[in-house]
Design a protein around this motif. Structure first.
Motif, PDB file in Angstrom:
ATOM      1  N   ARG A 140       0.862  -1.253   0.194  1.00 45.38           N
ATOM      2  CA  ARG A 140       0.117   0.010   0.084  1.00 45.38           C
ATOM      3  C   ARG A 140       0.866   1.205   0.097  1.00 45.38           C
ATOM      4  N   THR A 141       2.121   1.079   0.250  1.00 45.05           N
ATOM      5  CA  THR A 141       3.071   2.219   0.208  1.00 45.05           C
ATOM      6  C   THR A 141       3.132   3.082  -1.122  1.00 45.05           C
ATOM      7  N   ARG A 142       2.861   4.416  -0.737  1.00 43.83           N
ATOM      8  CA  ARG A 142       2.967   5.114  -1.913  1.00 43.83           C
ATOM      9  C   ARG A 142       4.277   6.054  -2.028  1.00 43.83           C
ATOM     10  N   VAL A 143       4.629   6.225  -2.903  1.00 42.95           N
ATOM     11  CA  VAL A 143       6.221   6.963  -3.262  1.00 42.95           C
ATOM     12  C   VAL A 143       5.987   8.365  -3.660  1.00 42.95           C
ATOM     13  N   LEU A 144       6.493   9.307  -3.120  1.00 40.33           N
ATOM     14  CA  LEU A 144       6.567  10.630  -3.785  1.00 40.33           C
ATOM     15  C   LEU A 144       8.086  10.892  -3.957  1.00 40.33           C
ATOM     16  N   ILE A 145       8.243  11.412  -5.231  1.00 37.52           N
ATOM     17  CA  ILE A 145       9.495  11.491  -5.690  1.00 37.52           C
ATOM     18  C   ILE A 145       9.968  13.202  -5.209  1.00 37.52           C
TER      19      ILE A 145
END
Length: 214
Positions: A75-80
């Motif tokens: 479920r982890t979201r990645v933000l660049i």
């Protein structure tokens, strides 16, 4: 509480982010990583809500680390993390599956939101417009994109206007629909296309040629 994994090869940069994040009541730092390989390992172990991912790191870079974290199905979201709001690294990060991007001088409260709340669809479209020329010629589909084949006409229409930057309330007003109906359509669009969030749905719309660069 929103848990955050900080990924940056610069210790002072990580320290600065930690100080900012820990000043917020609704944010907690799950851990820190100094390179992409460590980020992938810690994301699998800690299951943070959000990974703040730097791009240019020795060894496994942030783009490949993002790709592996997203591919895990967690479920982890990645933000660049980027220096400028429009750069090629942000573009590559979105195509690797990131849910958005933040400039490095963003306010800490901006980290409370993920996905389309962090990167408005209009900004995502501006980013893709700027870098669509980097796509190889073979990118143009030779047959209908299977990700949108199951969409109804209404769902295809809504996906198109999402990619044009319309919000749910704008879609509801302009298409004379209840906002709850729009939300239902959006949920079905995400499920049918396999898009993790609204940002990735914009990329699907580009891939399927539902929208073209401005």
């Amino acid at each position: 509480m929103t848990s955050v994994l900080i990924v940056d090869d610069q210790p002072m940069q990580r320290f600065g982010f930690r100080m900012l994040l820990e000043s917020q009541d609704d944010l907690t730092v799950a851990g820190e990583a100094g390179d992409g390989a460590e980020a992938v390992r810690l994301a699998a172990h800690l299951h943070p809500d959000v990974v703040l991912m730097d791009i240019r790191m020795p060894g496994l870079d942030g783009i490949e680390a993002t790709r592996r974290i997203v591919a895990s199905g967690d479920r982890t979201r990645v933000l660049i993390l980027t220096t400028f709001d429009l750069d090629e690294y942000a573009y590559d990060g979105l195509r690797a599956g990131a849910s958005g991007f933040l400039v490095k001088d963003a306010l800490p409260e901006e980290l409370l939101a993920t996905g389309d709340a962090v990167v408005a669809p209009s900004l995502t479209r501006r980013l893709l417009d700027a870098y669509v020329q980097h796509l190889p010629a073979t990118h143009a589909p030779q047959r209908p994109d299977p990700r949108i084949a199951a969409l109804t006409d209404r769902e295809r229409e809504i996906l198109t206007v999402i990619a044009q930057g319309w919000t749910n309330s704008e879609i509801a007003a302009r298409l004379h629909l209840a906002e709850s109906t729009v939300k239902t359509h959006v949920s079905r669009i995400l499920a049918k296309t396999g898009a993790r969030d609204r940002v990735q749905a914009v990329i699907v719309a580009y891939d399927a040629k539902l929208v073209e660069p401005a």
